[in-house]
Design an enzyme around this catalytic site. Structure first.
Site, PDB file in Angstrom:
ATOM      1  N   CYS A 130      58.692 -17.327 -58.281  1.00 46.46           N
ATOM      2  CA  CYS A 130      58.896 -15.930 -57.833  1.00 46.46           C
ATOM      3  C   CYS A 130      59.800 -15.943 -56.603  1.00 46.46           C
ATOM      4  O   CYS A 130      60.752 -15.152 -56.482  1.00 46.46           O
ATOM      5  CB  CYS A 130      57.567 -15.275 -57.464  1.00 46.46           C
ATOM      6  N   CYS A 153      58.114 -10.086 -65.614  1.00 47.41           N
ATOM      7  CA  CYS A 153      58.983 -10.987 -64.860  1.00 47.41           C
ATOM      8  C   CYS A 153      58.776 -12.437 -65.322  1.00 47.41           C
ATOM      9  O   CYS A 153      59.728 -13.198 -65.456  1.00 47.41           O
ATOM     10  CB  CYS A 153      58.685 -10.839 -63.369  1.00 47.41           C
ATOM     11  N   CYS A 193      63.758 -16.121 -56.738  1.00 50.29           N
ATOM     12  CA  CYS A 193      64.555 -14.895 -56.854  1.00 50.29           C
ATOM     13  C   CYS A 193      64.243 -13.894 -55.744  1.00 50.29           C
ATOM     14  O   CYS A 193      65.136 -13.281 -55.166  1.00 50.29           O
ATOM     15  CB  CYS A 193      64.294 -14.197 -58.192  1.00 50.29           C
ATOM     16  N   HIS A 194      62.936 -13.699 -55.475  1.00 47.55           N
ATOM     17  CA  HIS A 194      62.529 -12.625 -54.561  1.00 47.55           C
ATOM     18  C   HIS A 194      62.480 -13.050 -53.097  1.00 47.55           C
ATOM     19  O   HIS A 194      62.342 -12.193 -52.218  1.00 47.55           O
ATOM     20  CB  HIS A 194      61.145 -12.093 -54.962  1.00 47.55           C
ATOM     21  N   CYS A 239      34.802  11.335 -65.406  1.00 50.36           N
ATOM     22  CA  CYS A 239      34.943  10.690 -64.100  1.00 50.36           C
ATOM     23  C   CYS A 239      34.715  11.721 -63.004  1.00 50.36           C
ATOM     24  O   CYS A 239      34.038  11.473 -62.009  1.00 50.36           O
ATOM     25  CB  CYS A 239      36.342  10.102 -63.934  1.00 50.36           C
ATOM     26  N   CYS A 246      32.500   2.032 -65.396  1.00 53.10           N
ATOM     27  CA  CYS A 246      32.031   3.422 -65.458  1.00 53.10           C
ATOM     28  C   CYS A 246      31.916   3.882 -66.908  1.00 53.10           C
ATOM     29  O   CYS A 246      30.975   4.590 -67.266  1.00 53.10           O
ATOM     30  CB  CYS A 246      32.961   4.361 -64.694  1.00 53.10           C
ATOM     31  N   CYS A 257      31.217  13.017 -61.446  1.00 49.06           N
ATOM     32  CA  CYS A 257      30.609  12.291 -60.333  1.00 49.06           C
ATOM     33  C   CYS A 257      31.549  12.212 -59.132  1.00 49.06           C
ATOM     34  O   CYS A 257      31.170  12.541 -58.019  1.00 49.06           O
ATOM     35  CB  CYS A 257      30.236  10.877 -60.762  1.00 49.06           C
ATOM     36  N   HIS A 258      32.772  11.754 -59.365  1.00 50.67           N
ATOM     37  CA  HIS A 258      33.611  11.349 -58.241  1.00 50.67           C
ATOM     38  C   HIS A 258      34.346  12.508 -57.555  1.00 50.67           C
ATOM     39  O   HIS A 258      34.834  12.339 -56.445  1.00 50.67           O
ATOM     40  CB  HIS A 258      34.585  10.255 -58.683  1.00 50.67           C
ATOM     41  N   ARG A 306      37.063  -1.925 -63.105  1.00 47.90           N
ATOM     42  CA  ARG A 306      36.212  -0.895 -62.506  1.00 47.90           C
ATOM     43  C   ARG A 306      36.066   0.316 -63.420  1.00 47.90           C
ATOM     44  O   ARG A 306      34.975   0.866 -63.576  1.00 47.90           O
ATOM     45  CB  ARG A 306      36.794  -0.474 -61.154  1.00 47.90           C
TER      46      ARG A 306
END
Lengths: 264, 146
Positions: free
Chosen positions: A79, A117, A82-83, A180, A225, A183-184, A221
């Protein structure tokens, strides 16, 4: 180190109980005042996140730094080849993902962009999604933007995908029939059994979750849920997750990136 | 018989649906027991506190001193037996959406209007008719003042 371990153990004891209660997921209004998940965790977990010597996510960052400089694939390139210095080239990058990827005509998240990449430029096999290596590189790249404000969603071409993400967020699903947002957005700050329901700002991914005893992506995550509300989770890498992430990151615009965050 | 088996094989999703007992909603209640019998309050209490079966305490707090980590997304269950009749409680459990389309109370005894139900849960209600009756029988005993 002793202090670090105590912090992790204390937080794990608290977090283990939280972990039992998988977050259940109708949408009225977005939170008027944005609060990071950081504000909903114990002081011990907060201290663990803020101390690089205690934060277990830093192990993944260190591994990611090594991978950044390691040659890979038929190209023999790293990586860094190039970067260059990630502290310069990757500064602010994670804070704007997911971005519009012209080659596919769709949004792409950071993990999949790393794999593009690898495949195209390094001529290497892509890392499996949620693999230690891919989480490590994502954590390393994410950390280069730590403290920077999230800027996702400025590209107008992202709008239909962001809107789709919002639909998914507000859609009820599963045997228990929660969205979602139920609740959130509508019940954040209240307790679902022992867990205080946070708002849904993905400001620290990939992050170290005590329940997982590991680093994980936002997709992991979201799957938690979905399983909690007894819905069929989308497979890793699904467009739905990218759209959800795009919606949530766009909504979190201006909040500082915390990668690698620590959560219960 | 063969025809019936074929039918089941073609539409397995209908097996459970057929197994769901029919019920009649009168006003804001289902006055008649789903099973024709009264439930068992002791079994009902066990279902209410079981976080995999009833799931009630994830959202509700109630008079369960031995239970740690009770939720506060929904009303306290203390005194629920004085606030509602058994028929009203039955409808709230069976499908609370019939009373309030925006409710977050899961529909415990219906397969209708659900999206993306997980493979392990498809074509099954959250609770059986017997379990619903046990829970109703228990909740009617909660007559304390919250």
């Amino acid at each position: 180190m002793r202090r670090a371990l105590t912090g992790v153990v204390l937080a794990a004891g608290f977090g283990g109980a939280l972990g039992l209660c998988i977050s259940l997921a109708l949408a009225q209004s977005p939170p008027s005042e944005h609060k990071s998940g950081f504000e909903f965790i114990s002081p011990e977990s907060q201290a663990t996140q803020q101390d690089d010597f205690s934060n277990p996510g830093m192990l993944w960052v260190a591994e990611g730094e090594a991978l950044w400089s390691a040659q890979a694939g038929a190209s023999g390139r790293s990586c860094a080849g190039c970067h260059g210095d990630a502290a310069v080239s990757m500064k602010g990058v994670a804070a704007r993902y997911p971005v519009y990827f012209a080659e596919s005509g769709q949004p792409i998240d950071l993990q999949s962009r790393i794999n593009v990449c690898r495949k195209v430029n390094q001529k290497a096999a892509p890392f499996p999604l949620e693999s230690r290596e891919l989480l490590a590189l994502s954590a390393f790249i994410g950390k280069q933007s730590r403290g920077m404000p999230i800027t996702t969603g400025e590209d107008k071409r992202l709008e239909p995908f962001r809107a789709r993400g919002q639909e998914l967020y507000e859609q009820r699903q599963g045997q228990l029939n929660f969205s979602c947002a139920n609740c959130h957005d509508d019940n954040w700050g209240k307790r679902l059994a022992s867990s205080v329901i946070p708002q849904s700002h993905p400001t620290g991914y990939p992050l170290y979750r005590l329940e997982w005893q590991s680093m994980g992506s936002l997709q992991r995550r979201l799957r938690n849920c979905m399983v909690g509300v007894r819905a069929e989770p989308y497979p890793y890498g699904s467009q739905e997750y990218v759209e959800l992430e795009l919606f949530l990151m766009t909504r979190a615009k201006g909040m500082p990136l915390e990668t690698p965050a620590v959560r219960p | 018989m063969a025809a019936a088996l074929t039918l089941l094989a073609i539409i397995p999703g209908q097996v459970w649906a057929q197994a769901l007992r029919p019920y009649e909603i009168v006003g804001d209640a289902i006055p008649q027991s789903l099973t024709g019998a009264r439930g068992d309050p002791t079994r009902g209490r066990a279902i209410v506190v079981d976080r995999q079966k009833g799931l009630c305490l994830l959202c509700h707090t109630g008079p369960f001193p031995e239970q740690r980590f009770q939720g506060n997304l929904a009303p306290d269950l203390a005194g629920v037996g004085t606030r509602w009749s058994d028929g009203q409680l039955r409808l709230k459990i069976v499908d609370s959406r019939r009373l309030n389309p925006a409710t977050i109370m899961p529909p415990y005894y219906t397969l209708d209007g659900l999206a993306r139900v997980g493979r392990n849960w498809q074509d099954k209600p959250v609770l059986s008719a017997e379990q619903v009756e046990d829970v109703v029988a228990f909740l009617t005993t909660l007559t304390e003042t919250p």
